[in-house]
Design a protein around this motif. Structure first.
Motif, PDB file in Angstrom:
ATOM      1  N   TRP A  54       1.858   8.389  -2.732  1.00  0.00           N
ATOM      2  CA  TRP A  54       0.629   8.920  -3.307  1.00  0.00           C
ATOM      3  C   TRP A  54      -0.330   7.755  -3.470  1.00  0.00           C
ATOM      4  CZ3 TRP A  54      -2.107   8.333  -7.956  1.00  0.00           C
ATOM      5  CH2 TRP A  54      -3.102   9.297  -8.174  1.00  0.00           C
ATOM      6  N   THR A  55      -1.539   7.918  -2.966  1.00  0.00           N
ATOM      7  CA  THR A  55      -2.552   6.874  -3.024  1.00  0.00           C
ATOM      8  C   THR A  55      -3.805   7.446  -3.660  1.00  0.00           C
ATOM      9  OG1 THR A  55      -1.673   6.046  -0.940  1.00  0.00           O
ATOM     10  CG2 THR A  55      -3.778   5.150  -1.654  1.00  0.00           C
ATOM     11  N   THR A  56      -4.281   6.824  -4.725  1.00  0.00           N
ATOM     12  CA  THR A  56      -5.436   7.315  -5.461  1.00  0.00           C
ATOM     13  C   THR A  56      -6.657   7.495  -4.565  1.00  0.00           C
ATOM     14  OG1 THR A  56      -4.641   6.174  -7.430  1.00  0.00           O
ATOM     15  CG2 THR A  56      -6.917   6.902  -7.461  1.00  0.00           C
ATOM     16  N   ASP A  57      -6.955   6.511  -3.759  1.00  0.00           N
ATOM     17  CA  ASP A  57      -8.124   6.570  -2.886  1.00  0.00           C
ATOM     18  C   ASP A  57      -7.843   7.269  -1.563  1.00  0.00           C
ATOM     19  OD1 ASP A  57      -9.602   5.169  -4.796  1.00  0.00           O
ATOM     20  OD2 ASP A  57      -9.015   3.229  -3.952  1.00  0.00           O
ATOM     21  N   GLY A  58      -6.615   7.679  -1.351  1.00  0.00           N
ATOM     22  CA  GLY A  58      -6.243   8.337  -0.107  1.00  0.00           C
ATOM     23  C   GLY A  58      -5.854   7.338   0.961  1.00  0.00           C
ATOM     24  N   ALA A  59      -5.132   7.839   1.949  1.00  0.00           N
ATOM     25  CA  ALA A  59      -4.722   7.030   3.104  1.00  0.00           C
ATOM     26  C   ALA A  59      -4.686   7.953   4.309  1.00  0.00           C
ATOM     27  CB  ALA A  59      -3.357   6.406   2.851  1.00  0.00           C
ATOM     28  N   ASP A  60      -4.825   7.373   5.483  1.00  0.00           N
ATOM     29  CA  ASP A  60      -4.862   8.171   6.701  1.00  0.00           C
ATOM     30  C   ASP A  60      -3.471   8.671   7.082  1.00  0.00           C
ATOM     31  OD1 ASP A  60      -7.557   7.701   6.877  1.00  0.00           O
ATOM     32  OD2 ASP A  60      -7.337   6.012   8.266  1.00  0.00           O
ATOM     33  N   GLU A  66      -6.216  12.452   9.199  1.00  0.00           N
ATOM     34  CA  GLU A  66      -6.900  12.995   8.019  1.00  0.00           C
ATOM     35  C   GLU A  66      -6.592  12.124   6.810  1.00  0.00           C
ATOM     36  OE1 GLU A  66      -6.979  17.036   5.260  1.00  0.00           O
ATOM     37  OE2 GLU A  66      -6.005  17.086   7.213  1.00  0.00           O
ATOM     38  N   ARG A  67      -7.599  11.892   5.970  1.00  0.00           N
ATOM     39  CA  ARG A  67      -7.425  11.080   4.766  1.00  0.00           C
ATOM     40  C   ARG A  67      -6.923  11.980   3.647  1.00  0.00           C
ATOM     41  NH1 ARG A  67      -8.173   5.992   4.162  1.00  0.00           N
ATOM     42  NH2 ARG A  67      -8.577   5.093   2.134  1.00  0.00           N
ATOM     43  N   VAL A  68      -5.753  11.646   3.114  1.00  0.00           N
ATOM     44  CA  VAL A  68      -5.118  12.448   2.063  1.00  0.00           C
ATOM     45  C   VAL A  68      -4.551  11.523   0.994  1.00  0.00           C
ATOM     46  CG1 VAL A  68      -4.539  14.411   3.562  1.00  0.00           C
ATOM     47  CG2 VAL A  68      -2.942  12.511   3.360  1.00  0.00           C
ATOM     48  N   GLU A  69      -4.381  12.061  -0.206  1.00  0.00           N
ATOM     49  CA  GLU A  69      -3.792  11.281  -1.291  1.00  0.00           C
ATOM     50  C   GLU A  69      -2.269  11.213  -1.178  1.00  0.00           C
ATOM     51  OE1 GLU A  69      -5.179  13.005  -4.940  1.00  0.00           O
ATOM     52  OE2 GLU A  69      -7.095  11.966  -4.832  1.00  0.00           O
ATOM     53  N   ARG A  70      -1.635  12.304  -0.769  1.00  0.00           N
ATOM     54  CA  ARG A  70      -0.179  12.353  -0.675  1.00  0.00           C
ATOM     55  C   ARG A  70       0.260  12.468   0.776  1.00  0.00           C
ATOM     56  NH1 ARG A  70       3.332  15.118  -4.920  1.00  0.00           N
ATOM     57  NH2 ARG A  70       4.515  13.220  -4.963  1.00  0.00           N
ATOM     58  N   VAL A  79       2.931  11.157   6.876  1.00  0.00           N
ATOM     59  CA  VAL A  79       2.113  12.267   7.369  1.00  0.00           C
ATOM     60  C   VAL A  79       1.622  13.159   6.239  1.00  0.00           C
ATOM     61  CG1 VAL A  79       3.307  12.282   9.591  1.00  0.00           C
ATOM     62  CG2 VAL A  79       4.127  13.753   7.765  1.00  0.00           C
ATOM     63  N   CYS A  80       0.538  13.885   6.542  1.00  0.00           N
ATOM     64  CA  CYS A  80      -0.040  14.822   5.567  1.00  0.00           C
ATOM     65  C   CYS A  80       0.792  16.102   5.521  1.00  0.00           C
ATOM     66  CB  CYS A  80      -1.491  15.133   5.933  1.00  0.00           C
ATOM     67  SG  CYS A  80      -1.676  16.075   7.464  1.00  0.00           S
ATOM     68  N   LEU A  81       0.451  16.969   4.607  1.00  0.00           N
ATOM     69  CA  LEU A  81       1.155  18.239   4.431  1.00  0.00           C
ATOM     70  C   LEU A  81       1.138  19.082   5.700  1.00  0.00           C
ATOM     71  CD1 LEU A  81       2.578  20.247   2.521  1.00  0.00           C
ATOM     72  CD2 LEU A  81       0.323  21.058   1.856  1.00  0.00           C
ATOM     73  N   ASP A  82       0.008  19.112   6.384  1.00  0.00           N
ATOM     74  CA  ASP A  82      -0.117  19.937   7.595  1.00  0.00           C
ATOM     75  C   ASP A  82       0.723  19.397   8.756  1.00  0.00           C
ATOM     76  OD1 ASP A  82      -1.823  21.686   6.315  1.00  0.00           O
ATOM     77  OD2 ASP A  82      -3.635  20.601   6.974  1.00  0.00           O
ATOM     78  N   CYS A  83       0.975  18.094   8.786  1.00  0.00           N
ATOM     79  CA  CYS A  83       1.741  17.500   9.893  1.00  0.00           C
ATOM     80  C   CYS A  83       3.242  17.439   9.594  1.00  0.00           C
ATOM     81  CB  CYS A  83       1.228  16.100  10.182  1.00  0.00           C
ATOM     82  SG  CYS A  83      -0.417  16.076  10.922  1.00  0.00           S
ATOM     83  N   LYS A  84       3.638  17.705   8.375  1.00  0.00           N
ATOM     84  CA  LYS A  84       5.058  17.654   8.004  1.00  0.00           C
ATOM     85  C   LYS A  84       5.714  18.979   8.342  1.00  0.00           C
ATOM     86  CE  LYS A  84       8.791  16.331   5.740  1.00  0.00           C
ATOM     87  NZ  LYS A  84       9.770  15.557   6.437  1.00  0.00           N
ATOM     88  N   PRO A  85       6.707  18.983   9.259  1.00  0.00           N
ATOM     89  CA  PRO A  85       7.409  20.226   9.563  1.00  0.00           C
ATOM     90  C   PRO A  85       8.436  20.520   8.469  1.00  0.00           C
ATOM     91  CG  PRO A  85       8.295  18.464  10.913  1.00  0.00           C
ATOM     92  CD  PRO A  85       7.151  17.891  10.117  1.00  0.00           C
TER      93      PRO A  85
END
Length: 86
Positions: A54-60, A66-70, A79-85
């Motif tokens: 988890w990154t406060t400012d987000g990470a790619d 996509e830039r996301v916090e988690r 990976v982001c939520l959408d890329c995690k199978p």
């Protein structure tokens, strides 16, 4: 009205204060030689791997960018939520 009683009446009996019999703690292995513990199990625990960050400012996201916090770990990528199978 109840009768006054001494606290000694509530104490342990002699049976309760005698030490319990010691458990069988034979570490000789039956042949008078000390038993060696399995040191690999004690000294070398498996490494801990974080499964999410988890990154406060987000990470790619390492897949879609996509830039996301988690982000979650998936086959070595964060990976982001959408890329995690799931």
């Amino acid at each position: 009205m109840p009768e006054d009683r001494s606290l000694d009446e509530f104490g342990r009996s002699n049976e309760d204060t005698e030490p319990a019999e010691a458990a069988d703690t034979d570490t000789t292995g039956g042949d008078s030689s000390p038993v060696e513990p399995d040191r690999a199990a004690v000294d070398d625990p498996p490494p801990v791997t974080a499964t999410a960050t988890w990154t406060t400012d987000g990470a790619d996201c390492e897949r879609c960018g996509e830039r996301v916090e988690r982000r979650w770990l998936d086959e070595g990528d964060r990976v982001c939520l959408d890329c995690k199978p799931w």
